[in-house]
Every structure is written in C-alpha cells, then in structure tokens.
Design an enzyme around this catalytic site. Structure first.
Site, PDB file in Angstrom:
ATOM      1  N   ILE A 256     -23.383  48.226 -70.866  1.00  0.00           N
ATOM      2  CA  ILE A 256     -24.354  49.295 -71.137  1.00  0.00           C
ATOM      3  C   ILE A 256     -25.788  48.838 -70.859  1.00  0.00           C
ATOM      4  O   ILE A 256     -26.230  47.819 -71.367  1.00  0.00           O
ATOM      5  CB  ILE A 256     -24.267  49.758 -72.613  1.00  0.00           C
ATOM      6  CG1 ILE A 256     -22.842  50.144 -72.957  1.00  0.00           C
ATOM      7  CG2 ILE A 256     -25.238  50.916 -72.860  1.00  0.00           C
ATOM      8  CD1 ILE A 256     -22.239  51.209 -72.079  1.00  0.00           C
ATOM      9  N   SER A 257     -26.500  49.629 -70.069  1.00  0.00           N
ATOM     10  CA  SER A 257     -27.887  49.297 -69.761  1.00  0.00           C
ATOM     11  C   SER A 257     -28.724  50.563 -69.662  1.00  0.00           C
ATOM     12  O   SER A 257     -28.248  51.602 -69.196  1.00  0.00           O
ATOM     13  CB  SER A 257     -27.941  48.521 -68.440  1.00  0.00           C
ATOM     14  OG  SER A 257     -29.270  48.531 -67.951  1.00  0.00           O
TER      15      SER A 257
END
Ligand SMILES: [Zn+2]
Length: 747
Positions: A256-257
């Site tokens: 996740i970014s």
C-alpha cells in the site's frame, strides 16, 4: 465495572545525525541526511493489570523498522533500570512507523547496512536511548486509568501498488472484502481516572513514502506529520514529564502506497502529498478518539518466541520454508514508489529450471556483481543447489543472502509476539505483510481466540526485527516486488500463520511456549565506512561559527518565505536531542519569545558541506498566513569541533525583520460543469514548501466558487482531481471545468 488498569505514556526524541548518514528504506546510497524537516520520536504506552500484575509495553518510533539489535539493547537497559522481570523481550513490543526519511545503520545485518555503509553507533545509541527514555517516562507516569477502543475506515488514503499480484488471490476470498486495500484504522485511547488525556495509538496500513528517494531532510513522513498535527492540537509538550502523545503505527502496508495516485515522488510535490495522507490519517484518528466509547476490560497476557524461518515445516504437508533469498524483481524496486537503480522491471520469473530468464540475464548478473562488490568479506554462493532453487521457485534468486558465510546477511531467527489487552489482541511481526497476507493472518488468530472473548486483532508490523515482505502464495507466484522480497519462499505466510497460531493457542489454553532458538549476537562484527567529522573549520579566521553568510531581508509579508544562511558546524557533533538547531522568535515587549523550532514543518534546517570542513546551514521559514505583524528573528544553534577534539556550542542570530499586514485579497472563480464533484488543490507555483499556501476545496457538481488567493502570489497552481489535470492560473481568472473534463477560461 471494576477499573483494574494502570496506564502510562511517554515520548522522547530519536532524531539521529542530520548530515551524512544514509537514510533507511529506499536502499539508495545517494540518499544521505542533509537536514531536518521534522524531528523523529519514540512514543511508548504501558498497560499494567493490577490484579495479576502483568504488564505490556507498546512502542512506536518514527524509524524505518525495529531491528533485533535495537530490541535486545533496549530490553537490556530496561532490565538494568527495573530488574530482570518487569520488562522483558516477551512483554515489550518495539515497532517502527516505516518512514523512509530517517537515518539508518542500526541493524547488525549487512543487507540493511549496505546503503548506509555500515553500522552507525551514534544513531543506534540515539534510537536506543530515545526508546528507553520514552518507556521510562511511561513507567513513571503509571496511574489508574481506562482504555477505549474504536475503529473506522480512512477513505482514499493509499492504493495497492501491486494490484496484479493481489488479483491472483482466489475469487471467493477477494469477494469477502470491499477492495484491495485495508481501510480500517484501529485506535486505542488512554484516559487517566483523574480525567487527564494521555494519548492514543492507532494501526493503519500505508507506506510512509510520500517523501521519495531524493528527499534528504529527516521527517516522519505522513505518519509523523499526523502525529505532529494531533499532538499540536492537544497542546502537547515533549519537555513535560507527562503529556498527550499520539502514535500512528503501521499495519499490513506491504503493498500500500499513497504514491500510486500520483506517480513516483518528484521532490517538488512530496511535501503536499505527505500533508494529504498525514491529514487524512490525523482526521480519522481524531474522530475515532473523540467518539470512542467501548472500554477494554479484562486480563493482560502475552507470548513471545523466536522461530528459525529458514526451515519451518508446514505441518501435514511436504512443504517448508528455505534460507533467505531475494528475487530479481526486488531489484526492480517498487515501481510505484521509487525507480530501480538497476533498470529492472517487476514481474521477473524464473525459468522451469529456476534460472534467470534469457532476456534479463545480463542485467541481473550486473546487479549481482555490483552487490558482491559492496559485500566485501562475505561469501555468497553463486551456484545454488537445486533444492534451494526449487524451494524458492518461481523466484529467480539474485542474492541467496541466507546462505552467506560466515553468517547470513539478513536474519532468519525471528521474533513473533502476541499481546492481549482485554478483548484486543496485537500481533507483533518483523515482516511487511501485503493486504491479503495480513487479512489471512488476522483471520487465523481471530478464529483461535474468538471463543476466548477476543473481537479485535491488530497487526503491529516492523516490530522487534525486520526480515522483508510476506505475500500470499498466489501473489508470490507472480513475482512482483513484494513477492521477490519475500525472503523465505512461497510458504512463508503459511509458516507465519502456523507459528503465530501456536502462540494464540497457548494464550487460549493458558500454557507457556518455548523461547525458541537464540538470535546470534553480531555486536563485535560491525564495521563502518561513513564519513566522520574530523574537525570543523571557519571559512575565514575572522568569521565566527554562527556568523551569517546571507542574512534576512528587513521586511516580509505573511505567506512568503524567509531564508538565512549561517556559517556553522557539523550536526554530528551534537544531535541536540530534545532540543533544536533553530528557533523562530518574536519580540514581545523587550523579550524574544520562541514560536517555532526545527520540529515544526514550517521550518527547515539544511546542512551542506562547503570546501573540506566548512558547514553551511540554511534555515528556511515559510511564514504561516496567520502570523501576527511584528518583529522577528531566526536563531541557529550548533556545536563545533576543534583540532583537539573539543566540542563547543555556538549560536547564530539573524538580523531582526518585520512582518507586515497582508495586502488586499484577490480571487479566482471556479465553475464545475463536469457532472460530478471535483477536488481542487491550491498551491504556489514556484514554492511548494510554502505550507500555508496549500489548501483544498471540494467543488460540488455545478457549484460556483471563489477562492481567495493569498497576498503576494500572482499565480496559483491547481490540481483538479477528477479530470486529473494541472493548471497554472492567475489571480482574477474564471475557470470552468467542462463536461468533457477539459478546463476552459470564461471571460
Ligand atoms: Zn516497505
């Protein structure tokens, strides 16, 4: 309900060397510290169950990750302070927020000191001391209190950076969830019986990588910024023995970014991105904090073990884990957060024999050569046994660091920890788990402990050690960045579920667990190749340390930027822990009052080497628009080292400058004919660091809106989220977003 908990919180500075030390996370040798945007802190929470006298420590620090050696040293010092039985490896959980903009060099394993050029004693000592001091404060603050739990979704706060890998998971499993990211934030809130608010900690999955691999200023990134906003709002003061603290810990953020939405950080927009994702986390945490009404009650318990992940047998099958190895795609980097230094792209899979694919063989071998050049003194086998190759398939092994001699380059004996506070269970893991891997692990544990009254399972990642990523087997098989960085092969997640399951069963049955194998002690094996401060010199004998090279102007408007350059010295001479390298001061009567220091995001302390041993210190202050008119000045504090190694403090003070009233306010008009709501983001076109310059407006369908442009701007850059375009607009213009999403000027 009888109130049975003693609670205490504590915070302490862990800001390491602000110059010439490699940052940890992006694995870039060029990314060395050159200043401070915000300080880094360790935040500790202690809960003690009075009737059983069992207690736990939960600590989150603004660092890349905890490491084995940090944990061992912190516990050793706690034992010397409080005796052998109060704080142990079993009941102390130390985690990192995973910021990629903090100095490194505190692992004993070569793989994690590679880009840092070795172990760094000064930073290690700084982080260890800060963690111990935070825990000591929490210990000294213990008093009766209550803990509340709450949870809720943070919307539009991070995307999956390997969606193709996520898609490989079974359809019926994916159907159980609303998407390919975990939006849930779990928060616990600490209130003393005397009604004093002493803090909160939450777990939420997002990579703190908005400040990309070109950033050289120390910052806690989006999580550190969220902590700053919450603590500031509560009037927290780190110099008080007890103050409000707010920790933003990480969870299963492996894939996740926040950068997926915008692309690789470009240094220009990193700061406003960080603000966006920090603010979203802060606002949700504040909402969960103020509405929390469910109280945690019941016993405290914990189990801890070390597991040798190089050889876990998956019970009831012929499968097992293997000694650590990295795949070719690991060296591609995560395409969404940073660019490969080697020119590789994600998704590189082995041939049937476990070899490299022909088209990419040369570039892979080049990367291996480069690596072995850096790893002098270690023998990493070039030709692998079939068993090892098959064990990692379809990962094409680029570095078998687990087989290195005289010892592995990354750890294999790893800590697993489970903590119970009433009906909450916390899993301390040394891995970065992807979204689905985290869900599987939580589900396994919840299934075991549901009948014992557990209804919440939070995942504390980057805890107690670090050993790469963990994906699901399905994600592993497609070999994206996260799969290639899963050290122990395709069955690592199953091994983790199995071994954590044993700890959960032991909690359920009230049984003990074995301590497991002891991690090796590598403290005597550490070397360092970094530059150190030999001596600081003055540019000319008559220019003192703290003298100004370029002084301030005599007048500024609020919303503009003040810059002053001092002749200074190297920040490694004194980290100024719990202190500051700068102060912005305002004159009140005949006194100078400090209004900002180097922790405030509107200030920047920047260090540059000039010639051989001169230091140039640039201090920037982005004057907030609501700054009062008056007289101001900027002070710089430092410490110089002379040829006899004596360190002496010095102070530099800028000329006094005035800040005047704002000029008349102009406007830009917007109209939304797009057919749905659009986000408008405003900021100054030339100076992204002007934090006061940034604001946002949700432009509803068909809405007309006038935005007041801060004085002295002339032009504004606007991002239209929805149509997704950038445009530079001058004051006085009228803009319409057409049904097609195009932007037109209305005259
Ligand atoms: Zn990561």
């Amino acid at each position: 309900m009888p109130n049975d908990y003693l609670i205490g919180t504590g915070i302490y500075d862990v800001t390491g060397p602000a110059a010439e030390l490699g940052m940890m996370g992006m694995a870039s040798i060029e990314q060395k510290t050159e200043g401070i945007h915000s300080r880094l802190f360790a935040r500790a929470f202690i809960v003690c169950h009075q009737s059983s006298n069992k207690r736990v420590v939960i600590l989150s620090a603004d660092i890349w990750s905890c490491t084995l050696t940090l944990k061992m040293e912190v516990v050793k010092r706690l034992k010397s302070l409080y005796g052998p039985d109060i704080y142990t490896i079993d009941n102390v959980l130390l985690s990192g927020t995973h910021t990629h903009s903090a100095p490194g060099g505190y692992s004993h394993y070569a793989l994690y000191n590679l880009s840092i050029l070795g172990f760094d004693k000064q930073n290690f000592e700084c982080v260890v001391n800060g963690m111990v001091q935070a825990i000591k404060r929490a210990h000294e603050n213990l008093a009766p209190g209550k803990i509340f739990i709450n949870s809720g979704n943070v919307e539009d706060c991070g995307n999956n950076r390997s969606p193709i890998a996520y898609e490989q998971n079974p359809a019926d499993e994916k159907a159980k969830y609303s998407g390919n990211t975990d939006k849930e934030m779990i928060l616990i809130k600490f209130i003393k019986d005397n009604a004093k608010e002493i803090g909160c900690v939450n777990w939420y999955a997002i990579h703190p990588t908005n400040r990309g691999n070109k950033n050289k200023l120390i910052t806690g990134d989006n999580k550190g910024y969220a902590s700053y906003l919450f603590e500031k709002e509560k009037g927290a003061n780190i110099h008080e023995k007890e103050t409000f603290i707010s920790a933003f810990a990480n969870s299963n953020c492996g894939d996740i970014s926040g950068n997926v939405k915008y692309g690789i950080p470009d240094l220009t927009h990193d700061f406003i991105r960080m603000q966006e994702f920090g603010e979203k986390q802060f606002k949700k945490a504040r909402e969960l904090y103020s509405s929390a009404s469910i109280q945690l009650n019941g016993s405290i318990d914990y189990r801890h073990t070390h597991v040798d992940f190089s050889k876990v047998k998956i019970e009831g099958t012929d499968n097992r884990t293997f000694p650590a190895a990295l795949g070719a795609s690991m060296f591609a980097g995560s395409t969404e957060d940073s660019k490969s230094e080697f020119g590789l792209i994600e998704g590189i899979k082995a041939t049937i024999t476990g070899d490299y694919p022909a088209g990419q063989k040369n570039i892979i071998l080049e990367a291996i050569n480069l690596l072995s050049g850096l790893l002098t003194g270690f023998k990493v086998p070039g030709i692998l046994e079939d068993e090892m190759k098959n064990g990692h398939k379809p990962k094409p092994i680029i570095l078998a660091q687990g087989l290195a001699e005289p010892y592995p380059l990354s750890p294999e004996i790893l800590p697993l920890q489970i903590i119970r506070i009433g009906n909450l269970v916390l899993l301390g893991t040394p891995f970065e788990l992807t979204t689905m891997a985290g869900r599987r692990l939580r589900e396994t544990i919840l299934n075991i402990l549901k009948s014992s009254g557990i209804d919440s399972v939070a995942l504390a990642t980057y805890a107690n050690a670090y050993a790469g990523y963990i994906t699901t087997k399905e994600e592993y098989d497609i070999q994206h960045y996260e799969g290639a960085s899963t050290h122990f092969g395709p069955y690592t997640l199953m091994a983790l579920q199995q071994e954590f399951g044993k700890l959960a069963m032991a909690i359920k049955d009230g049984k003990t667990v074995s301590a497991g194998p002891t991690p090796r002690d590598l403290s005597s094996e550490q070397t360092n190749l970094q530059t150190s401060v030999v001596t600081d010199t003055q540019p000319m004998p008559w220019i003192p340390f703290g003298g100004t090279q370029t002084d301030v102007n005599s007048f500024y408007k609020a919303g503009t930027t003040v810059k002053v350059i001092f002749w200074g010295a190297h920040p490694k001479n004194n980290l100024r822990t719990q202190g500051t390298f700068l102060e912005v001061q305002r004159k009140e009567g005949d006194k100078w009052i400090t209004i900002f220091n180097d922790n405030d995001p509107c200030t920047i302390y920047e260090w540059k080497r000039d010639f051989i041993a001169n230091s140039k210190i640039t201090i920037t202050w982005n004057i907030p628009t609501d700054t009062k008119a008056g007289e101001y000045r900027i002070c710089h504090f430092g410490d110089s080292r002379d040829i006899s190694d004596k360190i002496k403090p010095y102070t530099g003070i800028s000329n006094t400058f005035k800040i005047g009233e704002s000029l008349a306010i102009n406007e830009i008009n917007f109209k939304n004919s797009f057919g749905k709501q659009v986000e408008l983001w405003f900021y100054h076109p030339n100076d992204w660091l002007r934090w006061s310059a940034y604001s946002k407006h949700d432009l509803k369908k068909d809405e007309q809106f006038s935005w007041k442009v801060p004085s002295g701007w002339g032009k504004v850059q606007v991002r239209f989220t929805g149509p997704g375009k950038w445009k530079t607009i001058s004051v006085g213009e009228s803009i319409n977003i057409k049904a097609s999403g195009d932007i037109e000027n209305i005259t």
